[in-house]
Design an enzyme around this catalytic site. Structure first.
Site, PDB file in Angstrom:
ATOM      1  N   GLY A  12       0.769  -1.241   0.000  1.00  0.00           N
ATOM      2  CA  GLY A  12       0.000   0.000   0.000  1.00  0.00           C
ATOM      3  C   GLY A  12       0.798   1.288   0.000  1.00  0.00           C
ATOM      4  O   GLY A  12       0.255   2.342   0.334  1.00  0.00           O
ATOM      5  N   SER A  13       2.063   1.247  -0.399  1.00  0.00           N
ATOM      6  CA  SER A  13       2.836   2.491  -0.416  1.00  0.00           C
ATOM      7  C   SER A  13       2.279   3.472  -1.455  1.00  0.00           C
ATOM      8  O   SER A  13       2.236   4.684  -1.199  1.00  0.00           O
ATOM      9  CB  SER A  13       4.316   2.223  -0.656  1.00  0.00           C
ATOM     10  OG  SER A  13       4.523   1.580  -1.890  1.00  0.00           O
ATOM     11  N   ASN A  14       1.836   2.978  -2.598  1.00  0.00           N
ATOM     12  CA  ASN A  14       1.210   3.874  -3.577  1.00  0.00           C
ATOM     13  C   ASN A  14      -0.115   4.411  -3.056  1.00  0.00           C
ATOM     14  O   ASN A  14      -0.419   5.588  -3.233  1.00  0.00           O
ATOM     15  CB  ASN A  14       1.003   3.167  -4.915  1.00  0.00           C
ATOM     16  CG  ASN A  14       2.226   3.219  -5.792  1.00  0.00           C
ATOM     17  OD1 ASN A  14       2.949   4.207  -5.813  1.00  0.00           O
ATOM     18  ND2 ASN A  14       2.481   2.145  -6.513  1.00  0.00           N
ATOM     19  N   LEU A  86      -4.409  -7.176  -7.454  1.00  0.00           N
ATOM     20  CA  LEU A  86      -3.979  -8.329  -8.231  1.00  0.00           C
ATOM     21  C   LEU A  86      -5.101  -9.199  -8.783  1.00  0.00           C
ATOM     22  O   LEU A  86      -4.830 -10.238  -9.374  1.00  0.00           O
ATOM     23  CB  LEU A  86      -3.021  -9.180  -7.388  1.00  0.00           C
ATOM     24  CG  LEU A  86      -1.762  -8.450  -6.934  1.00  0.00           C
ATOM     25  CD1 LEU A  86      -0.851  -9.379  -6.153  1.00  0.00           C
ATOM     26  CD2 LEU A  86      -1.018  -7.836  -8.109  1.00  0.00           C
ATOM     27  N   ASN A 103      -5.214   2.376 -13.655  1.00  0.00           N
ATOM     28  CA  ASN A 103      -4.267   1.386 -13.140  1.00  0.00           C
ATOM     29  C   ASN A 103      -2.859   1.899 -13.408  1.00  0.00           C
ATOM     30  O   ASN A 103      -2.627   2.648 -14.348  1.00  0.00           O
ATOM     31  CB  ASN A 103      -4.465   0.040 -13.855  1.00  0.00           C
ATOM     32  CG  ASN A 103      -3.551  -1.031 -13.298  1.00  0.00           C
ATOM     33  OD1 ASN A 103      -3.385  -1.177 -12.089  1.00  0.00           O
ATOM     34  ND2 ASN A 103      -2.938  -1.801 -14.185  1.00  0.00           N
ATOM     35  N   HIS A 105       1.027   0.386 -14.073  1.00  0.00           N
ATOM     36  CA  HIS A 105       1.750  -0.841 -14.407  1.00  0.00           C
ATOM     37  C   HIS A 105       3.243  -0.543 -14.386  1.00  0.00           C
ATOM     38  O   HIS A 105       3.672   0.492 -14.901  1.00  0.00           O
ATOM     39  CB  HIS A 105       1.327  -1.354 -15.787  1.00  0.00           C
ATOM     40  CG  HIS A 105       1.926  -2.677 -16.114  1.00  0.00           C
ATOM     41  ND1 HIS A 105       1.447  -3.854 -15.580  1.00  0.00           N
ATOM     42  CD2 HIS A 105       2.988  -3.004 -16.874  1.00  0.00           C
ATOM     43  CE1 HIS A 105       2.190  -4.861 -16.016  1.00  0.00           C
ATOM     44  NE2 HIS A 105       3.138  -4.374 -16.804  1.00  0.00           N
ATOM     45  N   ASP A 146      -3.976  -4.817 -18.829  1.00  0.00           N
ATOM     46  CA  ASP A 146      -2.973  -3.854 -19.303  1.00  0.00           C
ATOM     47  C   ASP A 146      -3.176  -3.380 -20.731  1.00  0.00           C
ATOM     48  O   ASP A 146      -2.218  -3.043 -21.423  1.00  0.00           O
ATOM     49  CB  ASP A 146      -1.558  -4.438 -19.143  1.00  0.00           C
ATOM     50  CG  ASP A 146      -1.266  -4.844 -17.703  1.00  0.00           C
ATOM     51  OD1 ASP A 146      -1.731  -4.146 -16.785  1.00  0.00           O
ATOM     52  OD2 ASP A 146      -0.588  -5.862 -17.510  1.00  0.00           O
TER      53      ASP A 146
END
Length: 190
Positions: A12-14, A86, A103, A105, A146
């Protein structure tokens, strides 16, 4: 005030960086919910430390359109950010949040994208392929892994001596620097 949900599966750093960004600026938007598919995900503690509500949903629950949409309505979610989530997002959620779900990537798509290509898997593949450059891609979510419309890319060099861990560190720096700002810009256009 636009309301943001962050979907995340891990550390969860982002997510924390995004929460901090929106809490420290007057952008007419706020993160009001963190959704995770793992009860042990550190992102849940990070959310709590900033006063952001969180919910854990299983893979089966994620497929339950009525339950998921009820949760989104409960928090009046306008925009969804995937930050290391994920699981494949169900098509009903992608359709409802068309061009309102982003998202990030950890490569320069279309390289090193698709099913199974996340986190360390990507960094290992980049090094194994002898790439001289990699980076991040921030894109809208589509029904294919993606393959949504790309909003932003930033690159960094890969040195011949770089390990996957070195690449991960470089990617993390790019994510921290760019992801919140790109989200804020995307919110302005929706």
């Amino acid at each position: 005030m636009k309301k943001i949900a962050i979907f995340a599966s891990g550390n969860g750093s982002n997510a924390e960086n995004i929460i901090r960004y929106f809490q420290s600026r007057n952008l007419n938007a706020e993160v009001v919910l963190v959704v995770s598919n793992r009860t042990d995900a550190r992102v849940l503690q990070r959310a709590a430390s900033f006063g952001v509500h969180s919910r854990v949903i299983t893979r089966e629950m994620l497929r339950d359109q009525k339950a998921v949409m009820s949760l989104m309505r409960q928090y009046e979610i306008d925009f969804i950010v995937l930050a290391g989530f994920l699981l494949m997002v169900p098509s009903f959620l992608v359709a409802h949040y068309n061009h309102r779900m982003l998202n990030i990537h950890p490569s320069l798509l279309p390289k090193f994208g698709g099913k199974g290509m996340y986190g360390d898997n990507v960094h290992k593949a980049v090094v194994a392929a002898g790439e001289t450059e990699t980076g991040i891609t921030i894109h809208f979510v589509s029904e294919q892994y993606d393959e949504g419309d790309i909003l932003f890319q930033a690159s960094t060099p890969v040195e011949t001596a770089d390990t996957p861990e070195d690449v991960a560190r470089k990617i993390h720096e790019l994510e921290q620097l760019h992801f919140p700002r790109v989200i804020a810009d995307a919110l302005l256009s929706c």
